[in-house]
Structure formats: structure tokens, C-alpha cells
Design a protein around this motif. Sequence first.
Motif, PDB file in Angstrom:
ATOM      1  N   LEU A 293       0.831  -1.202   0.000  1.00 54.27           N
ATOM      2  CA  LEU A 293       0.000   0.000   0.000  1.00 54.27           C
ATOM      3  C   LEU A 293       0.865   1.251   0.000  1.00 54.27           C
ATOM      4  O   LEU A 293       0.569   2.228  -0.706  1.00 54.27           O
ATOM      5  N   PHE A 294       1.941   1.243   0.789  1.00 55.01           N
ATOM      6  CA  PHE A 294       2.851   2.380   0.895  1.00 55.01           C
ATOM      7  C   PHE A 294       3.486   2.679  -0.468  1.00 55.01           C
ATOM      8  O   PHE A 294       3.396   3.799  -0.986  1.00 55.01           O
ATOM      9  N   TYR A 295       4.136   1.669  -1.052  1.00 53.23           N
ATOM     10  CA  TYR A 295       4.837   1.879  -2.317  1.00 53.23           C
ATOM     11  C   TYR A 295       3.858   2.171  -3.456  1.00 53.23           C
ATOM     12  O   TYR A 295       4.132   3.013  -4.320  1.00 53.23           O
ATOM     13  N   GLY A 296       2.727   1.485  -3.463  1.00 54.09           N
ATOM     14  CA  GLY A 296       1.734   1.736  -4.497  1.00 54.09           C
ATOM     15  C   GLY A 296       1.174   3.145  -4.423  1.00 54.09           C
ATOM     16  O   GLY A 296       0.972   3.802  -5.455  1.00 54.09           O
ATOM     17  N   GLY A 297       0.950   3.637  -3.196  1.00 54.20           N
ATOM     18  CA  GLY A 297       0.455   4.995  -3.012  1.00 54.20           C
ATOM     19  C   GLY A 297       1.456   6.031  -3.481  1.00 54.20           C
ATOM     20  O   GLY A 297       1.100   7.023  -4.124  1.00 54.20           O
ATOM     21  N   VAL A 298       2.741   5.815  -3.160  1.00 52.27           N
ATOM     22  CA  VAL A 298       3.792   6.738  -3.603  1.00 52.27           C
ATOM     23  C   VAL A 298       3.839   6.788  -5.130  1.00 52.27           C
ATOM     24  O   VAL A 298       3.881   7.872  -5.742  1.00 52.27           O
ATOM     25  N   LEU A 299       3.815   5.625  -5.752  1.00 49.96           N
ATOM     26  CA  LEU A 299       3.860   5.559  -7.212  1.00 49.96           C
ATOM     27  C   LEU A 299       2.665   6.286  -7.838  1.00 49.96           C
ATOM     28  O   LEU A 299       2.819   7.034  -8.814  1.00 49.96           O
ATOM     29  N   ALA A 300       1.485   6.077  -7.266  1.00 48.33           N
ATOM     30  CA  ALA A 300       0.279   6.701  -7.816  1.00 48.33           C
ATOM     31  C   ALA A 300       0.326   8.221  -7.681  1.00 48.33           C
ATOM     32  O   ALA A 300       0.017   8.955  -8.629  1.00 48.33           O
ATOM     33  N   ILE A 301       0.712   8.715  -6.516  1.00 46.67           N
ATOM     34  CA  ILE A 301       0.708  10.168  -6.275  1.00 46.67           C
ATOM     35  C   ILE A 301       1.781  10.864  -7.103  1.00 46.67           C
ATOM     36  O   ILE A 301       1.543  11.929  -7.694  1.00 46.67           O
ATOM     37  N   VAL A 302       2.974  10.273  -7.174  1.00 49.16           N
ATOM     38  CA  VAL A 302       4.040  10.874  -7.975  1.00 49.16           C
ATOM     39  C   VAL A 302       3.632  10.910  -9.451  1.00 49.16           C
ATOM     40  O   VAL A 302       3.892  11.885 -10.162  1.00 49.16           O
ATOM     41  N   SER A 303       2.965   9.865  -9.912  1.00 48.46           N
ATOM     42  CA  SER A 303       2.522   9.815 -11.312  1.00 48.46           C
ATOM     43  C   SER A 303       1.437  10.849 -11.586  1.00 48.46           C
ATOM     44  O   SER A 303       1.421  11.492 -12.643  1.00 48.46           O
ATOM     45  N   TRP A 304       0.535  11.034 -10.619  1.00 44.35           N
ATOM     46  CA  TRP A 304      -0.606  11.931 -10.801  1.00 44.35           C
ATOM     47  C   TRP A 304      -0.257  13.396 -10.587  1.00 44.35           C
ATOM     48  O   TRP A 304      -0.836  14.284 -11.208  1.00 44.35           O
ATOM     49  N   ASN A 305       0.711  13.667  -9.702  1.00 47.96           N
ATOM     50  CA  ASN A 305       1.001  15.036  -9.264  1.00 47.96           C
ATOM     51  C   ASN A 305       1.385  15.929 -10.440  1.00 47.96           C
ATOM     52  O   ASN A 305       2.305  15.624 -11.192  1.00 47.96           O
TER      53      ASN A 305
END
Length: 512
Positions: A293-305
Motif C-alpha cells: 500500500l505504501f509503495y503503491g500509493g507513492v507511485l500513484a501520487i508521484v505519477s498523478w502530481n
Amino acid sequence: MPEEGKNKGGNAPRSKGERKDMISNRQMKRTLMIELFSTTGLFLSAMAQNLKQLSLGMLAAALYAVYFLCIGNHYQISQVGRIRKTVYTVRFFLYACFLGTLMKLLVSKMLLGGGSGWFIFLPVFLLSIYANRGGREERARLLELLFWFVFLPLFVVLILAAKDVHLEYLIQGGFHAEKSIQVFVCFSSLEILLFFTGERREKVKALFFVFGLNLLIFIVTIGMYGAKMAEASDLPVVTMIQMVRFPGGFVERLDIFMLAFWILSLFAIFSAYCFYGTFFWGKGKGSFWLSCLFYGGVLAIVSWNQLDLQTLIDFFQTYVLWLDLPLAVILPLLNTKRRKRAVVVTMLSTLLFIVTGCGPKRVNIEERAYVLAIGVEAKEERWKVSFFLPENERIETEGKSWEEIKKEFQRSSDKELELGHLKAVILGKGVEAEDFKEQWKNEQDYAKTVLLFTTQEPIKEFEKIDENTRDSLGSFLVELAERNKKEITIGDYFAGRGKIPDLSIRKGIPTL
């Protein structure tokens, strides 16, 4: 060699998981050096304008470090309750998102000319997962390997740049508490000292290295071209590196070369927050899904930001100052005994006394007069100055000195004079370059990268060009100098380098 995580019981056998958390004091020291330096070195020079502002901010950061050194040996994050673990995880998750987005934006802006930095961030992200999966020992080995790749090129650049440093730039300007607070916020990553249980002496050596290197970078960056150049730049250190030339010119784009190594440094602190945000939950099925969840969330937010670099920095700086730093200080106090708590509270009171205060009055964007070019003429010991503003607006003032001219400008305009976007200065009839240097040597409100020209044409002629040009006179002159390879900056002239190019007008068009 002493090792972190070594059992006090002597020779009792260690499990495979315990061995993964064993690192030598040398590995600990080098890991701390890279992790603590990466973000402070990148932004510190944009936060302060002189040594007075820097020194107070670094003093506050030193007290902050002492706090974590004192409390660290008695505070085990892995043994605190679930609520505090959750708070740490959320905080480090936000740091990881910030650092990941920062890497993506740096690559996009400096290496890819505005293209997507995703293709560089993704390998770094996957490498972080791989390194963290091997535990503290695997991370330490990797960072020890990167140590010289990160710092050796930086030392070479600083040595080459040292000859162009003007020490007088470091003491110009007044004191603003707001700047010192920004310096202090740059050192928020000092909290990671809590995660290292090695010898305190080795931690102190790492801190001396980080503080000393940051001081050296500040001296070189501000000393080369002044505070306004750094303040006007998103990446002051990169701007400084762009001015440095290797002997023989065998490296044309040194900034790209250096940024590639800085990405390695940012990888270190990015992977650190990913590691520290998950490892204290231990092993098991629950911690595995938490890591996903931690790594997936980081990947999603960095991609979306979609934030730009300056907005990202401003937003995160505000969050750190008002929310994250208080949490970083308060959470360890919940475990301390009453006497130790009193000592810590005294230390924190001193820290708050240093970093709090009223900063300078803020001026809104719409209340600033952004000067893009300046034309100067002189007659009978009086300067006549034309300020070229956006949308073909111009303001003319006269005076015997630059200080008098600035005061006249403020009387003529209801906006605050802003030279941070100045692109070019034209020295016209009657103005000697040495007289200009004498008048502007103490001026700190502009970047030393502003281009300098001389001309025998009336400044009025350039007003006509400003009216007819598509962008602005300042931008036009920058493009003209670049095409003709005659880019002499105010910083170059003040340092005794190069000859000021002469502007003439032919058929209504400036030429060099």
C-alpha cells in the motif's frame, strides 16, 4: 568493527533478519552523510541571502540535531504503539511522495527540456524497492558504493568555482528571521538520526560533514553571483554549476553531468523514507500488505502530481514548518522520563526562541513592478534611468546616485521596485562602466547573471524597439547576445572577465 544492532549478550547467534539490520559505523556514517545532504544542499542557497541569516538557521538545525542525538539511544520506534507507528508511516509517506515528485520534476526540467521525468523516476523507484527489500545492510552497502560518485564530482566543481567567489556578497543585506526559519526547515530530515543506534561519535562526524559541506556550497553559490541569483532560481546550486567551466572545455553541460549524480543522492533519501516508513512494523503478512500500500500509493501520487517545482517546494515547506516538525519533536517526548523531559523542553524552548520571529513584510505579486531592462544615460553628474516593465510600460527617473534613483522610482510608481526578473542593463552616453560598478556594487536585488551592454545610441531609440518587439526589450537582448555569443553578465564584468559588447541600431533593429 562495531556494528549497529549488535546484541549485548555477546556471541548469541543472530537470525537472518537480525543480520540484515547490522551495519558498520563507517556504513552508518556514510549513509547519514548522503541522506542528510541531498535535499539541504539542493535548496539551502535559495533560503538565505547572507551569512547572518544562514548562521542562525544552521544554529537552530544544530540544536535540532542535538535533540535527536540525545533522545535517540533511549527511543525505539519499533517498540512504540500502533498509533504512533501509524503517524510515522503517514509522515514518511508524504516525504516519499515529495521527494519522488521532486526527482521527476528535476529530470523533466533539467535533463528532458520539459518532457516527462517518469522514465527516470520509475527505475529509481524499482531500485528503492530492491534495496529496501534487503534490509538496512543491503541499503548501507549500496549507499557506500554511491558515496564517492555523489560527493567527488561536487568537490571538483566547488574547487573550480572557488576562484570566482566574492566574499563581500556574503555579508550584504540585513537580517530576516523568515529566511533563518527557511534554512532550519531545510534540515527537517535530521529526524532520521533516530533510526541509527551506532556510536554517537560517528553520527557527529557525519553531521559536521553535512553542515560544513552545506556552508561551503552556500559560500560558493552566493559568493559567485549574489543572493538574488539564488533567490530567483528554483535550483540555485544547478545555476552555480552552469557557470563553472572545466579547463579545456571538455565538458560543455556540466550541470547535466552533476544533476545525474544528484539524482543518486535524492534516491538515497527517497529510499530512506520508504524504508523507515515500513520497516518498524516488523515481518508478517500484515506488514507485507502495508508495504504494498505504501509503495503503491507513492507511485500513484508521484505519477498523478501536476504541481510545478516552485509550488511543490512552497507547499511542502509550509507543511513541514507548521505540522511535520512539531510532530517530529513531540512524538519521542511521549516516552521520556520527567527529568529528561524537562531537559528536552528547555532545549526546545531555546530552539523556538531562535527560529520564531516576524519575517519581512510580504509584497503581493500584483504590487510589484517587475523591471525587465534598464537603460542608463548621464549628463552633468546626474543619471537618467529608463525602467522597462512588462506590457511596454516605462518609468523614467533621475538622480545623482542609484539609491536616489530608486527612491524617485517609488515616488513615481505605486508598486514595489522588483529587479529579480531583470534581464539586461544598457549603459548609454555619459555612463562609464566603472561608475556603474561603483554604484551597483552593494545592490543585492538583482541576479549577477543580468546581461550588460554599452551603446552610443539614445536610450529613447530602445523605447521604440520595446514597443515593437513581440516579448520585451530584455528578452530580445538576451536572444541577441546568445545568437552572437556575446553574453557578458554583470557578474562577469565585476569579476574582471570579458569585454562589454556594444549595441548599435541599424534600420530600427539592435545589432552587436
